[in-house]
Design an enzyme around this catalytic site. Structure first.
Site, PDB file in Angstrom:
ATOM      1  N   LYS A  10     -27.529  15.834 -32.122  1.00 53.10           N
ATOM      2  CA  LYS A  10     -27.020  14.917 -31.291  1.00 53.10           C
ATOM      3  C   LYS A  10     -28.235  14.063 -30.549  1.00 53.10           C
ATOM      4  O   LYS A  10     -29.447  14.540 -30.941  1.00 53.10           O
ATOM      5  CB  LYS A  10     -26.149  15.617 -29.929  1.00 53.10           C
ATOM      6  N   PHE A  58     -13.755  13.253 -19.407  1.00 56.19           N
ATOM      7  CA  PHE A  58     -15.341  13.199 -20.127  1.00 56.19           C
ATOM      8  C   PHE A  58     -15.318  12.098 -21.071  1.00 56.19           C
ATOM      9  O   PHE A  58     -16.437  12.121 -21.765  1.00 56.19           O
ATOM     10  CB  PHE A  58     -15.852  14.398 -20.293  1.00 56.19           C
ATOM     11  N   ARG A  86     -22.285  28.380 -35.641  1.00 57.34           N
ATOM     12  CA  ARG A  86     -21.868  28.439 -34.024  1.00 57.34           C
ATOM     13  C   ARG A  86     -22.808  29.685 -33.276  1.00 57.34           C
ATOM     14  O   ARG A  86     -23.118  29.425 -32.339  1.00 57.34           O
ATOM     15  CB  ARG A  86     -20.414  28.636 -34.067  1.00 57.34           C
ATOM     16  N   THR A  92     -21.687  26.643 -25.584  1.00 54.23           N
ATOM     17  CA  THR A  92     -21.660  25.129 -25.241  1.00 54.23           C
ATOM     18  C   THR A  92     -22.244  24.596 -23.910  1.00 54.23           C
ATOM     19  O   THR A  92     -23.185  23.826 -23.988  1.00 54.23           O
ATOM     20  CB  THR A  92     -20.218  24.674 -25.090  1.00 54.23           C
ATOM     21  N   ARG A 104     -29.236  26.152 -28.181  1.00 50.11           N
ATOM     22  CA  ARG A 104     -28.800  25.838 -26.691  1.00 50.11           C
ATOM     23  C   ARG A 104     -29.390  26.800 -25.770  1.00 50.11           C
ATOM     24  O   ARG A 104     -29.957  26.074 -24.723  1.00 50.11           O
ATOM     25  CB  ARG A 104     -27.758  25.800 -26.764  1.00 50.11           C
ATOM     26  N   ASN A 114     -26.176  19.082 -25.110  1.00 48.96           N
ATOM     27  CA  ASN A 114     -26.212  20.440 -25.590  1.00 48.96           C
ATOM     28  C   ASN A 114     -26.923  20.450 -27.029  1.00 48.96           C
ATOM     29  O   ASN A 114     -26.839  21.367 -27.859  1.00 48.96           O
ATOM     30  CB  ASN A 114     -25.189  21.264 -25.557  1.00 48.96           C
ATOM     31  N   HIS A 117     -23.777  19.795 -32.581  1.00 51.66           N
ATOM     32  CA  HIS A 117     -22.416  20.100 -33.091  1.00 51.66           C
ATOM     33  C   HIS A 117     -22.324  20.718 -33.894  1.00 51.66           C
ATOM     34  O   HIS A 117     -22.997  20.589 -34.963  1.00 51.66           O
ATOM     35  CB  HIS A 117     -21.705  18.854 -32.956  1.00 51.66           C
TER      36      HIS A 117
END
Length: 136
Positions: A10, A58, A86, A92, A104, A114, A117
């Site tokens: 991100k 959000f 993951r 998250t 993270r 964070n 994705h």
């Protein structure tokens, strides 16, 4: 069996110059990068990608964030690639749920920012890869 997943680094991960570190962790996990692209995200693509969150409080800030700066989009392949990435990404919420040693847990500061994705299921991976890499 080889599985494919979509991974996004991100805007916060790109801006903080963590792309190399994140890609290295993916490769050290034994996963392969099948496609990789730095791109500016349009509002249309962001809306399609996050369609399940439309109408949630959000949603607007999520679209604003993901379109604010370039992202790195990648197709990652390997045995159990979805679960493997993951696990590598961590929870998250980077402060309360991501353990040290995860992307993270080591680098994340806030839930919205964070860093990465990863697709959450084979169905999501197929849909997301088709959105981000239509010719793949």
């Amino acid at each position: 069996m080889t599985e494919r997943t979509l991974v996004l680094i991100k805007p916060d991960g790109v801006q903080r110059q963590l792309v190399g570190e994140i890609i290295s962790r993916i490769e050290r996990k034994g996963l392969a990068i099948a496609a990789l692209e730095l791109r500016n995200v349009t509002e249309e693509l962001a809306s399609q990608h996050y369609a399940e969150h439309e109408g949630k409080p959000f949603f607007g800030s999520l679209l604003e964030f993901i379109t604010s700066a370039p992202v790195v989009a990648a197709i990652v392949e390997g045995p159990r690639a979805i679960a493997a990435f993951r696990q590598l990404a961590g929870g998250t919420d980077p402060v309360e749920k991501a353990t040290p040693g995860t992307i993270r847990g080591d680098f994340g500061l806030e839930t919205q920012f964070n860093l990465v994705h990863g697709s959450d299921s084979a169905e999501s991976a197929q849909r997301e890869i088709a959105l981000w890499f239509p010719s793949a």
